[in-house]
Motif scaffolding. Structure first.
Motif: not given
Ligand code: ZN
Length: 62
Positions: A27-31, A8-9, A18-21, A38-39
């Protein structure tokens, strides 16, 4: 729990920088496995779009 806190942070950081790779990968593994995050992502993107509309800017598509 600490993962959700971190994710969430990162999601709110992503509004400002911009987020680092590696961060995006987390994030994409967790969502997909976490409904709560996701909410949260949905919620902050709506807030950001609303804030940009107030300033007269086009919402950024991502
Ligand atoms: Zn989560």
């Amino acid at each position: 729990m600490s993962t959700c806190k971190k994710i969430s942070r990162l999601l709110s950081d992503a509004l400002d920088r911009p987020l680092q790779t590696g961060e995006w990968l987390e994030v994409h593994a967790h969502l997909p496995i976490c409904r709560g995050c996701r909410g949260y992502k949905q919620q902050i993107s709506v807030l950001r779009a609303a804030a940009q509309r107030v300033r007269g800017e086009e919402p950024e598509t991502r």
